[in-house]
Design an enzyme around this catalytic site. Structure first.
Site, PDB file in Angstrom:
ATOM      1  N   GLY A 146      42.823  53.763  49.486  1.00 32.19           N
ATOM      2  CA  GLY A 146      43.684  53.159  50.495  1.00 32.19           C
ATOM      3  C   GLY A 146      43.182  53.136  51.917  1.00 32.19           C
ATOM      4  O   GLY A 146      43.845  52.573  52.797  1.00 32.19           O
ATOM      5  N   PRO A 162      38.553  55.307  46.358  1.00 36.52           N
ATOM      6  CA  PRO A 162      38.347  54.217  47.314  1.00 36.52           C
ATOM      7  C   PRO A 162      37.861  52.933  46.647  1.00 36.52           C
ATOM      8  O   PRO A 162      37.057  52.968  45.719  1.00 36.52           O
ATOM      9  CB  PRO A 162      37.263  54.771  48.250  1.00 36.52           C
ATOM     10  CG  PRO A 162      36.506  55.747  47.414  1.00 36.52           C
ATOM     11  CD  PRO A 162      37.493  56.332  46.441  1.00 36.52           C
ATOM     12  N   GLY A 163      38.378  51.821  47.110  1.00 41.57           N
ATOM     13  CA  GLY A 163      37.876  50.513  46.706  1.00 41.57           C
ATOM     14  C   GLY A 163      37.378  49.804  47.950  1.00 41.57           C
ATOM     15  O   GLY A 163      36.186  49.734  48.247  1.00 41.57           O
ATOM     16  N   ARG A 164      38.345  49.347  48.743  1.00 37.93           N
ATOM     17  CA  ARG A 164      38.041  48.564  49.940  1.00 37.93           C
ATOM     18  C   ARG A 164      37.007  49.232  50.858  1.00 37.93           C
ATOM     19  O   ARG A 164      36.070  48.593  51.306  1.00 37.93           O
ATOM     20  CB  ARG A 164      39.348  48.367  50.716  1.00 37.93           C
ATOM     21  CG  ARG A 164      39.255  47.396  51.864  1.00 37.93           C
ATOM     22  CD  ARG A 164      40.571  47.342  52.634  1.00 37.93           C
ATOM     23  NE  ARG A 164      41.737  47.364  51.808  1.00 37.93           N
ATOM     24  CZ  ARG A 164      42.358  46.286  51.319  1.00 37.93           C
ATOM     25  NH1 ARG A 164      41.929  45.085  51.625  1.00 37.93           N
ATOM     26  NH2 ARG A 164      43.416  46.409  50.548  1.00 37.93           N
ATOM     27  N   ARG A 170      43.161  36.331  49.975  1.00 40.28           N
ATOM     28  CA  ARG A 170      43.872  37.327  50.794  1.00 40.28           C
ATOM     29  C   ARG A 170      44.628  36.740  51.980  1.00 40.28           C
ATOM     30  O   ARG A 170      45.777  37.119  52.228  1.00 40.28           O
ATOM     31  CB  ARG A 170      42.921  38.437  51.253  1.00 40.28           C
ATOM     32  CG  ARG A 170      42.280  39.211  50.088  1.00 40.28           C
ATOM     33  CD  ARG A 170      41.526  40.463  50.540  1.00 40.28           C
ATOM     34  NE  ARG A 170      42.445  41.452  51.066  1.00 40.28           N
ATOM     35  CZ  ARG A 170      42.638  41.688  52.349  1.00 40.28           C
ATOM     36  NH1 ARG A 170      41.942  41.022  53.261  1.00 40.28           N
ATOM     37  NH2 ARG A 170      43.515  42.586  52.738  1.00 40.28           N
ATOM     38  N   TYR A 213      48.555  37.502  51.585  1.00 40.58           N
ATOM     39  CA  TYR A 213      49.117  38.578  52.418  1.00 40.58           C
ATOM     40  C   TYR A 213      49.154  38.218  53.895  1.00 40.58           C
ATOM     41  O   TYR A 213      49.457  39.076  54.730  1.00 40.58           O
ATOM     42  CB  TYR A 213      48.275  39.860  52.304  1.00 40.58           C
ATOM     43  CG  TYR A 213      47.873  40.260  50.913  1.00 40.58           C
ATOM     44  CD1 TYR A 213      48.816  40.711  49.996  1.00 40.58           C
ATOM     45  CD2 TYR A 213      46.542  40.205  50.518  1.00 40.58           C
ATOM     46  CE1 TYR A 213      48.433  41.087  48.719  1.00 40.58           C
ATOM     47  CE2 TYR A 213      46.160  40.587  49.245  1.00 40.58           C
ATOM     48  CZ  TYR A 213      47.109  41.019  48.350  1.00 40.58           C
ATOM     49  OH  TYR A 213      46.728  41.400  47.097  1.00 40.58           O
ATOM     50  N   CYS A 266      44.992  21.756  47.073  1.00 41.82           N
ATOM     51  CA  CYS A 266      46.238  21.020  47.335  1.00 41.82           C
ATOM     52  C   CYS A 266      47.418  21.965  47.512  1.00 41.82           C
ATOM     53  O   CYS A 266      48.292  22.062  46.640  1.00 41.82           O
ATOM     54  CB  CYS A 266      46.490  20.041  46.205  1.00 41.82           C
ATOM     55  SG  CYS A 266      45.267  18.754  46.230  1.00 41.82           S
ATOM     56  N   GLU A 267      47.413  22.700  48.591  1.00 41.87           N
ATOM     57  CA  GLU A 267      48.471  23.666  48.925  1.00 41.87           C
ATOM     58  C   GLU A 267      48.402  23.864  50.422  1.00 41.87           C
ATOM     59  O   GLU A 267      47.310  24.097  50.951  1.00 41.87           O
ATOM     60  CB  GLU A 267      48.156  25.056  48.354  1.00 41.87           C
ATOM     61  CG  GLU A 267      48.233  25.206  46.897  1.00 41.87           C
ATOM     62  CD  GLU A 267      49.485  25.916  46.429  1.00 41.87           C
ATOM     63  OE1 GLU A 267      50.286  26.356  47.278  1.00 41.87           O
ATOM     64  OE2 GLU A 267      49.648  26.009  45.218  1.00 41.87           O
ATOM     65  N   TYR A 286      38.549  42.721  46.828  1.00 43.00           N
ATOM     66  CA  TYR A 286      39.738  41.914  46.514  1.00 43.00           C
ATOM     67  C   TYR A 286      39.545  40.440  46.894  1.00 43.00           C
ATOM     68  O   TYR A 286      40.511  39.773  47.258  1.00 43.00           O
ATOM     69  CB  TYR A 286      40.987  42.485  47.198  1.00 43.00           C
ATOM     70  CG  TYR A 286      41.197  43.944  46.886  1.00 43.00           C
ATOM     71  CD1 TYR A 286      41.574  44.343  45.608  1.00 43.00           C
ATOM     72  CD2 TYR A 286      40.996  44.930  47.848  1.00 43.00           C
ATOM     73  CE1 TYR A 286      41.744  45.688  45.298  1.00 43.00           C
ATOM     74  CE2 TYR A 286      41.160  46.277  47.545  1.00 43.00           C
ATOM     75  CZ  TYR A 286      41.537  46.647  46.271  1.00 43.00           C
ATOM     76  OH  TYR A 286      41.707  47.975  45.973  1.00 43.00           O
TER      77      TYR A 286
HETATM   78  N1  LLP Z   1      43.957  53.723  43.406  1.00 45.03           N
HETATM   79  C1  LLP Z   1      45.056  53.052  43.035  1.00 45.03           C
HETATM   80  C2  LLP Z   1      46.007  53.703  42.135  1.00 45.03           C
HETATM   81  C3  LLP Z   1      45.298  51.769  43.547  1.00 45.03           C
HETATM   82  O1  LLP Z   1      46.414  51.122  43.194  1.00 45.03           O
HETATM   83  C4  LLP Z   1      44.371  51.179  44.430  1.00 45.03           C
HETATM   84  C5  LLP Z   1      44.600  49.832  44.968  1.00 45.03           C
HETATM   85  C6  LLP Z   1      43.217  51.904  44.774  1.00 45.03           C
HETATM   86  C7  LLP Z   1      43.051  53.179  44.244  1.00 45.03           C
HETATM   87  C8  LLP Z   1      42.175  51.373  45.721  1.00 45.03           C
HETATM   88  O2  LLP Z   1      42.697  51.169  46.988  1.00 45.03           O
HETATM   89  P1  LLP Z   1      41.743  50.768  48.215  1.00 45.03           P
HETATM   90  O3  LLP Z   1      40.889  51.963  48.532  1.00 45.03           O
HETATM   91  O4  LLP Z   1      40.910  49.624  47.768  1.00 45.03           O
HETATM   92  O5  LLP Z   1      42.668  50.417  49.279  1.00 45.03           O
HETATM   93  N2  LLP Z   1      44.724  43.049  46.664  1.00 45.03           N
HETATM   94  C9  LLP Z   1      45.093  43.810  47.839  1.00 45.03           C
HETATM   95  C10 LLP Z   1      44.855  45.283  47.633  1.00 45.03           C
HETATM   96  C11 LLP Z   1      45.586  45.839  46.450  1.00 45.03           C
HETATM   97  C12 LLP Z   1      45.306  47.294  46.253  1.00 45.03           C
HETATM   98  C13 LLP Z   1      45.869  47.773  44.967  1.00 45.03           C
HETATM   99  N3  LLP Z   1      45.625  49.137  44.688  1.00 45.03           N
HETATM  100  C14 LLP Z   1      44.310  43.289  49.020  1.00 45.03           C
HETATM  101  O6  LLP Z   1      43.559  42.335  48.869  1.00 45.03           O
HETATM  102  O7  LLP Z   1      44.463  43.785  50.138  1.00 45.03           O
END
Ligand code: LLP
Length: 421
Positions: free
Chosen positions: A241, A278-280, A316, A320, A348-349, A377
């Site tokens: 997150g 972490p993802g983002r 995105r 959002y 077309c949106e 994402y």
């Molecule tokens: N762990 C869980 C349980 C999650 O649901 C998520 C993301 C992560 C880890 C990774 O979170 P991050 O570090 O990437 O923030 N599509 C949206 C983001 C959706 C995130 C969903 N869960 C966007 O484009 O902003």
């Protein structure tokens, strides 16, 4: 340090490569361009922050599931966080150690849970029915499953409601007042379940580490309560997150070190292993979506830059209202007028925009235009709407050379779904 930099001559570079030159050599369609060294640097930042703690960096595959990127992250020592059986299969394919993987989700299906049980993946319990399914999966696989309780700590992450997950009306996790029910249920299944920890995930794009701290305080209290009932649990998973600097304003945002430092003492005081997801913050800033300008138009009082990329490649902003920084890859002519544009695609949106009210020098047709911070994402949420086929991906390697890391989807790929019907 940023891997995409504008030099004084007005060209955008990625690790020493002119993005314009890359555009001139690859297919004439939108593409994603990554910096492999930046991925490494992002992982190293977490690893350095985690020194002195027992930890797993569980990369959230949903952010970006490119196989080459997964293999690179695995080689750097990451585990993986999965939300579907296919993500688990891909993680295995990329060589991840399944015992360093976590399976998350509010709707995990039995078949996927069986695979997770067979492979020894950590599984987060999300609900009463999820617990029953995990028990059933353990029986089918003939293996005891290491489980964590996903507790909804009810902390407001102060983000867009679509990416908030740890508040009380969220579909994810168990309500803390139901904790005892889950502990009794785990106790009742000693053959199938081994409770090893507690998990929470608050939301995404979080830019204040106090929020993580507040949640971690609650979580270690739950862990104390759980341990007091005789469970030997030693994993605290604080989810992912951490936000990134999408606005490119130079604002100082919390780093991985700030995040880990805010929970370090809590983790050490309870002798816990820390899992982060972490993802983002590992992948977003390593990539741009590279587009070409098709043309410029004005309607009413609005100016539009129309590009070949769209909400199909990068949703995105449409979904959002997210801000992702946009700039041209090459210098514009000195007489190009600076105006305010909506940057839009051909779909077309009216929701098909990549940026609203952006000040740009009026570009000529064919000019390159990038959308920054497109590593997380973006490709993983791409669609084929309007039959815009998913774009190819490239990265700049450590030695500065550019390699393709995913083929672009083609029209023939689409026709294949109808073959033999
Ligand atoms: N762990 C869980 C349980 C999650 O649901 C998520 C993301 C992560 C880890 C990774 O979170 P991050 O570090 O990437 O923030 N599509 C949206 C983001 C959706 C995130 C969903 N869960 C966007 O484009 O902003």
């Amino acid at each position: 340090w940023h891997c995409f930099t504008k030099s004084e001559d007005g060209y955008l570079y990625c690790e020493g490569n002119k993005v314009q030159d890359v555009m001139d050599t690859v297919e004439k369609r939108p593409f994603y361009l990554y910096s492999k060294p930046q991925i490494t640097r992002n992982v190293e930042a977490y690893k350095e922050a985690l020194e002195g703690l027992n930890s797993i960096i569980g990369y959230a595959i949903k952010a970006n599931n490119n196989l080459k990127i997964l293999e690179h992250l695995r080689k750097l020592g990451c585990g993986a966080v999965l939300v579907s059986g296919n993500e688990l299969k891909l993680a295995l394919h990329a060589g991840f150690d399944p015992t360093r993987c976590v399976f998350n989700g509010n709707g995990k299906i039995l078949e996927d849970l069986v695979l997770a049980a067979q492979e020894g993946v950590f599984v987060n319990i999300d609900s009463e029915f999820d617990l029953e399914n995990i028990v059933a999966a353990a029986r089918i696989a003939g293996k005891k499953v290491n489980v964590l309780l996903r507790i909804n700590p009810d902390v407001d992450p102060q983000v867009h409601p679509y990416v908030a997950t740890g508040n009380k009306n969220s579909k994810f996790g168990i309500r803390n007042e139901k904790l005892q029910w889950f502990l009794d249920a785990v106790k009742a299944h000693p053959q199938e379940l081994k409770l090893v920890g507690a998990h929470c995930h608050l939301g995404s794009t979080i830019t204040k580490v106090d929020i993580f701290r507040d949640a971690a305080v609650l979580m270690v209290n739950y862990i104390d309560e759980i341990r007091a009932q005789g469970f030997e649990i030693d994993y605290l998973n604080i989810g992912g997150g951490l936000g990134i600097d999408y606005y490119h304003t130079g604002a100082v945002l919390p780093t991985p070190r700030d995040l880990i430092d805010t929970v370090r003492e809590l983790v050490l005081s309870r002798n816990l292993n820390l899992i982060i997801e972490p993802g983002r913050s590992l992948i977003a800033n390593t990539c741009c979506l590279v587009n070409r300008v098709t043309g410029v138009k004005t309607n009413g009082t609005k100016n539009f830059v129309v590009i070949d990329g769209s909400m199909a490649e990068l949703i995105r902003p449409s979904l959002y209202g997210a801000y992702q920084h946009i700039e041209l890859v090459s210098p514009s002519s000195p007489d190009a007028e600076i105006s305010t544009f909506d940057v839009v695609g051909p779909v077309c949106e009216s929701a098909d925009f990549l940026g609203k009210d952006r000040e740009l020098p009026t570009p000529t047709s064919g000019a390159g235009l990038v959308v920054h911070d497109a590593g997380a994402y973006c490709m993983s949420m791409a669609s084929t709407y309007n039959l815009k086929m998913r774009p190819p991906e490239y990265w700049v390697e450590e030695d500065g050379s550019v390699s393709q890391i995913r083929l672009g989807e083609t029209f023939d790929d689409h026709l294949r779904f109808f073959e033999g019907l």
